[in-house]
Enzyme design. Structure first.
Site, PDB file in Angstrom:
ATOM      1  N   ARG A 126       0.821  -1.219   0.000  1.00 47.82           N
ATOM      2  CA  ARG A 126       0.000   0.000   0.000  1.00 47.82           C
ATOM      3  C   ARG A 126       0.852   1.265   0.000  1.00 47.82           C
ATOM      4  NH1 ARG A 126      -2.455   0.407   6.198  1.00 47.82           N
ATOM      5  NH2 ARG A 126      -0.471   0.848   7.204  1.00 47.82           N
ATOM      6  N   ARG A 155       4.324   4.528   3.715  1.00 48.55           N
ATOM      7  CA  ARG A 155       4.336   5.022   5.095  1.00 48.55           C
ATOM      8  C   ARG A 155       5.642   4.621   5.749  1.00 48.55           C
ATOM      9  NH1 ARG A 155      -1.054   3.763   8.646  1.00 48.55           N
ATOM     10  NH2 ARG A 155       0.422   2.923  10.148  1.00 48.55           N
TER      11      ARG A 155
HETATM   12  P1  AMP Z   1      -2.133   2.793  12.929  1.00 44.91           P
HETATM   13  O1  AMP Z   1      -2.219   3.928  11.973  1.00 44.91           O
HETATM   14  O2  AMP Z   1      -3.433   2.544  13.652  1.00 44.91           O
HETATM   15  O3  AMP Z   1      -1.576   1.554  12.291  1.00 44.91           O
HETATM   16  O4  AMP Z   1      -1.093   3.226  14.069  1.00 44.91           O
HETATM   17  C1  AMP Z   1       0.238   3.569  13.746  1.00 44.91           C
HETATM   18  C2  AMP Z   1       1.112   3.504  14.985  1.00 44.91           C
HETATM   19  O5  AMP Z   1       0.636   4.435  15.970  1.00 44.91           O
HETATM   20  C3  AMP Z   1       1.107   2.169  15.703  1.00 44.91           C
HETATM   21  O6  AMP Z   1       1.997   1.234  15.127  1.00 44.91           O
HETATM   22  C4  AMP Z   1       1.552   2.582  17.106  1.00 44.91           C
HETATM   23  O7  AMP Z   1       2.945   2.879  17.142  1.00 44.91           O
HETATM   24  C5  AMP Z   1       0.796   3.902  17.278  1.00 44.91           C
HETATM   25  N1  AMP Z   1      -0.543   3.677  17.855  1.00 44.91           N
HETATM   26  C6  AMP Z   1      -1.749   3.816  17.214  1.00 44.91           C
HETATM   27  N2  AMP Z   1      -2.772   3.566  18.047  1.00 44.91           N
HETATM   28  C7  AMP Z   1      -2.208   3.262  19.247  1.00 44.91           C
HETATM   29  C8  AMP Z   1      -2.735   2.897  20.515  1.00 44.91           C
HETATM   30  N3  AMP Z   1      -4.057   2.795  20.728  1.00 44.91           N
HETATM   31  N4  AMP Z   1      -1.861   2.643  21.527  1.00 44.91           N
HETATM   32  C9  AMP Z   1      -0.535   2.744  21.349  1.00 44.91           C
HETATM   33  N5  AMP Z   1       0.037   3.068  20.179  1.00 44.91           N
HETATM   34  C10 AMP Z   1      -0.789   3.329  19.125  1.00 44.91           C
END
Ligand code: AMP
Length: 212
Positions: A126, A155
């Site tokens: 992606r 990303r």
């Molecule tokens: P995502 O976009 O949801 O894949 O999140 C990207 C990154 O943000 C994750 O790999 C974590 O490092 C951090 N992150 C997102 N949501 C959380 C959460 N609820 N708790 C802790 N870290 C988070």
């Protein structure tokens, strides 16, 4: 009614969540997006979060819960919220449940089911728009965003090592929290392996009775 959107990385929760938010006129809260915004700030906290995200680890609970609490304190009245990316582990589930209860909010979870193998395939292919952050799957073969014309990039945390760490964190830490919602009778399932339109339709079938 609020909805907690669950799914392994790459399951399409962000894409679907934004469509659903428009369809049901709800508010959208994406933990990862909020943390990426903080990570782009030139501050000690920003640098710390950036390093954690790029390594694929989870950001500390107190930072995450503070962001959620701030959001809830300023959330528009009378509107449901789609939560994308939270909770990611059991203690976060407990904190989030307590916070939602404190605010008198009712909620259910929906998971987009997808195998780890399919998730890995989607994540490595992606791309996102460097401008508006729209996500594009592998089959989109142009180099610019169809919404804003921005350049499409990978990303920074979609590298092989970080993907491995994130998928492991999902099965070891996030799945037990999701299973707890299942035990509590609060979880709905949708097949996340289908194409975007089919998943959207299935989600609406499942959500219409509670949000419609
Ligand atoms: P995502 O976009 O949801 O894949 O999140 C990207 C990154 O943000 C994750 O790999 C974590 O490092 C951090 N992150 C997102 N949501 C959380 C959460 N609820 N708790 C802790 N870290 C988070």
């Amino acid at each position: 009614m609020d909805i907690l959107l669950f799914g392994i990385q790459g399951s399409g929760k962000g894409t679907q969540g934004k469509k659903l938010k428009d369809h049901y006129g709800m508010t959208y809260f994406e933990t990862g997006g909020e943390l990426r915004r903080l990570a782009s700030e030139d501050s000690e906290l920003g640098h710390k979060i950036k390093n954690i995200i790029e390594a694929g680890h989870l950001v500390d609970n107190d930072v995450v819960m503070e962001i959620v609490e701030n959001f809830l304190n300023n959330a528009p009245e009378g509107k449901g919220i789609f939560f994308d990316g939270i909770p990611r582990k059991m203690d976060q589930k407990e904190s989030l449940d307590a916070l939602l209860n404190k605010h008198g909010r009712e909620y259910k979870g929906v998971i987009l089911d997808l195998s780890e193998e399919d998730a890995l395939d989607r994540l490595t292919k992606r791309r996102i728009c460097s401008g508006c952050k729209e996500v594009y799957p592998a089959k989109y073969d142009k180099d610019s965003c169809e919404k804003c014309g921005g350049e499409l990039i990978t990303r920074t945390d979609d590298n092989a090592e970080s993907i491995k760490v994130r998928l492991k964190a999902f099965s070891d830490e996030t799945m037990p929290a999701i299973e707890k919602y299942e035990e509590e009778g609060k979880l709905l399932h949708v097949d996340g392996s289908k194409n975007i339109e089919e998943v959207d339709q299935e989600l609406r079938q499942v959500l219409d009775p509670i949000l419609g």
